[in-house]
Each structure stands twice: as C-alpha cells, then as structure tokens.
Enzyme design. Structure first.
Site, short mmCIF file in Angstrom:
data_model
loop_
_atom_site.label_atom_id
_atom_site.label_comp_id
_atom_site.label_asym_id
_atom_site.label_seq_id
_atom_site.Cartn_x
_atom_site.Cartn_y
_atom_site.Cartn_z
N SER A 275 0.88 -1.15 -0.09
CA SER A 275 0.08 0.02 0.17
C SER A 275 0.72 1.03 0.00
O SER A 275 0.30 2.27 -0.57
CB SER A 275 -0.90 -0.12 1.12
OG SER A 275 -1.71 -1.13 1.29
N HIS A 333 0.96 4.66 4.82
CA HIS A 333 0.08 5.29 3.43
C HIS A 333 0.58 6.76 3.19
O HIS A 333 0.70 7.06 2.24
CB HIS A 333 -1.22 5.16 3.75
CG HIS A 333 -1.78 3.82 3.59
ND1 HIS A 333 -3.33 3.38 3.81
CD2 HIS A 333 -1.26 2.58 3.50
CE1 HIS A 333 -3.29 2.24 3.84
NE2 HIS A 333 -2.35 1.73 3.73
#
Length: 390
Positions: A275, A333
């Site tokens: 991610s 993230h």
C-alpha cells in the site's frame, strides 16, 4: 502496509517478540511472592542463653508494591539508526541501478534494431513463401497448437502498454509471496522476513520484502488493481527504469515512516503490504495531473478529479493516524503519498537529472577508452526523461 490481524493468529511467542512483551514464565506472580513472604519459620536450634540470634527477615522495598517482588524491567525503545541508513542506501542504489538499467536498455535496443534489419534482409533475400509453407506442413499437430498459443500470448503482450508490461512482474512476485503464506512450513520465515516491525530483531530486510507481501487475497487484489490502473500514467511520466526506482524507494520510505510512528507511540505490531508503494504511484500521478477524471469500478456514474481523490485519501489516513485506527498502517500510507508528491515536484530534479556522472562512469567501465555517445544521458529524450523533461 496493512492487514495485521492475521499476525495475531499466526504470531507465536517465538516468531515475533517485541521489547515490551515479557514471557509468561518471567512475570512476577503475586501469589508465589505472597507464599514466599509467609513461609513457616525454620526450627531453631538449641543455643546458649544470651547467644540467641534473631531471624533475619528480608524486607521488601515499599516501591515494589508486592512484598519481595522485583522491579519490572524498563522497556527500551528500539533505535532506528540502522533502518534509516538502510533506507538512504537502498534508495540511492535503486536510482543508481535504474540509471544503469536505462543505459543497458537503450544500448540493447540499438543493437537489436541493427540485427533485426540484417536478419530481415537475409531472410527475404534467400527464402520465399513456399519455404515457410513446406516448413509448416512438416510440423506435428501438437507443435502447431503450441505455436498458435505462443502467437496469441505474444499478441496479448504486444497489446499491453509499457506500464502494464512493467507492473506484470511486480504482480507476479506478489502472487508468489501470497502463495508462500499458504505453506505452513514457511510461516516462521514469512513472519520474520516478510512483515515489518521496529521491535523485531530483523528490521532492515523486511522493509523491502514486506512491500511485496500480502496475506489476504482481497488486500493484494485491491493494491494490484490500483497499481495496474495507474501504471500506464506513471511509466509514461517517468519511464520504466525510473518508475521501478521510485516504486522500490517508496516501499522502503513508507516503512521507515511507519517505524518512526510506531516507535513514537509505543505500539509495536507487524505490518505488510504494497500500500505504501502504491500510494506513492497514485500520489505522483494525481499531483502531476490533478485535473484528470477518476471513477470507482463499481460506481461508474461517480466521477471526481485526481486532485480531490488525493486530498481525500490523505485526509482519511491523517485522521486514522491521529485517532489510532489500527485496521491499516496509515503512517505508511501517508509516507508513501508524501514521497510520491515530493518526487514529482522536487525529487526528479535533485536525483534523476544528476545521474550523468554515474552513467559516464559505467560507460567508461563497459567500454574503456570509448568516446562515443552515452545512451541514457541527460540529453536523451527516450527511456523516461521524467516530468519537465527538455
């Protein structure tokens, strides 16, 4: 860098042991301590009058809380100097290797085009269609089917964009790692090297390997779908070699940001997933082309600009980091998104455009004494000049 719930299922005490965990056998048991504090006094031996010795009683300190219990050990936060040095070194090696790869790719293309022209002239001059017709008739049925299958695969591969062909290898690696998670004999190795945790003894190598690791099929499909969607845009923007360097560096950078946040908050838990690297790709494209229209796969009627999508994702991850949401690794993230935005704004000029000395050195090593043109130099337009190329 998400999905850590399965680690509770597989993570035994001897797999991952963080510094703030104490084994069950080493925990002070209040019942045992109380039992020792009220032991029956040993039988006294007969002594002469006046020489009676008083029994020595071991007084426990009032700070212990429990009579005779030792003080709990102080938990030391892990140092992040080695992971930081690894991050800087790995990112530098990634961009250096990408510059050399671009040089070799352009050199191979020039050589292949020359060889292809000579081969085409040789074939057209010496053979005709009758020769190939006879050659086809001599093949067996199985060989013909195999050639047709290879032709279909080649046509499909040729129909893909350069970005899609590039990320196909990344998707294949992630799929292989996902299959390794399903092998019970490899659980110990997978948790040790394919999950990132600042409290683990092995901290540097998992920063890279965890970016290719997924335990949940849904998690991997979601990340790879986003990567596949933005692959054409990012490769056309940066080039194949530069994209690979950015992707690998973003995976390590996002893990480093996760390490810092976990160490600062004292919440040591393992993370894994691509991610962080995927967020860097998404953020780079959205920051460079903020007016591009995006949509949702299951809601095609809903559209929004790339700039608004990036702002919404950053806001969600910021809220998750501040509120302590633990479903995803929001710090990773944010680290990946910030790295992607920084690179298209400043990093390309600071890193990629200054690769000429390295390419020159590699050219001299490959062809000593050669003074020809250097493929992959700053003046070359092909091979991924990157944003703002001249």
């Amino acid at each position: 860098m998400a999905c850590r719930g399965f680690i509770i299922k597989w993570g035994k005490a001897d797999f991952i042991r963080s510094p703030n965990t104490v084994s069950r056998s080493s925990r002070p048991n209040p019942y045992q301590q109380q039992k020792c504090g009220f032991r029956r006094e040993a039988k006294r031996t007969d002594t002469k009058k006046g020489n009676v010795t008083q029994p020595q009683t071991k007084m426990s300190s009032p700070e212990a809380g429990i009579p005779g219990s030792p003080l709990p050990p102080k938990v030391r936060r892990p140092t992040l100097f080695r992971p930081l040095m690894f991050t800087v070194g790995f990112a530098g090696c990634s961009f250096g290797g990408a510059a050399i790869l671009q040089y070799e790719t352009l050199k191979a293309r020039v050589q292949t085009s020359k060889d292809g022209e000579e081969l085409e002239k040789l074939v057209m001059g010496s053979q005709d269609m009758a020769y190939w017709h006879d050659w086809w008739n001599q093949l067996s049925s199985f060989q013909r089917q195999l050639l047709l299958l290879m032709s279909m695969v080649d046509d499909f591969w040729s129909s893909l964009t350069e970005g899609q062909r590039t990320v196909t290898g990344i998707i294949a690696i992630n799929t292989a790692v996902l299959c390794c998670w399903r092998i019970p004999a490899m659980q110990r190795t997978m948790i040790k090297y394919f999950t990132s945790n600042p409290a683990s003894k092995t901290r540097c190598l998992p920063m890279v390997l965890s970016s290719f690791s997924h335990y949940s099929i849904i998690h991997m499909v979601a990340n790879m779908y986003v990567l596949w969607t933005f692959s054409s845009g990012i490769v056309s923007l940066l080039g194949k070699e530069q994209f690979l360097a950015v992707y690998l560096s973003a995976g390590v950078m996002s893990t480093m940001v996760s390490y810092v946040c976990k160490t600062a908050t004292g919440r040591f838990y393992p993370s894994l997933g691509a991610s962080g690297a995927v967020m860097a790709v998404l953020a780079a494209v959205c920051a460079k082309v903020p007016e591009a229209k995006l949509g949702i796969i299951f809601l095609p009627m809903v559209t929004f600009t790339a700039g608004n999508a990036l702002k919404a994702l950053v806001a969600i991850d910021t809220a998750g980091l501040m509120l302590g949401w633990r479903l995803f690794d929001h710090a990773a993230h944010l680290g990946g998104a910030l790295f992607g935005v920084w690179y298209v704004a400043y990093g390309h000029k600071l890193i990629w455009r200054r690769r000429e000395p390295l390419v020159k050195l590699w050219h001299d090593l490959r062809s000593p004494g050669g003074k020809g043109s250097r493929p992959g130099g700053p003046g070359v337009r092909g091979g991924g000049g990157g944003p703002g190329q001249q």
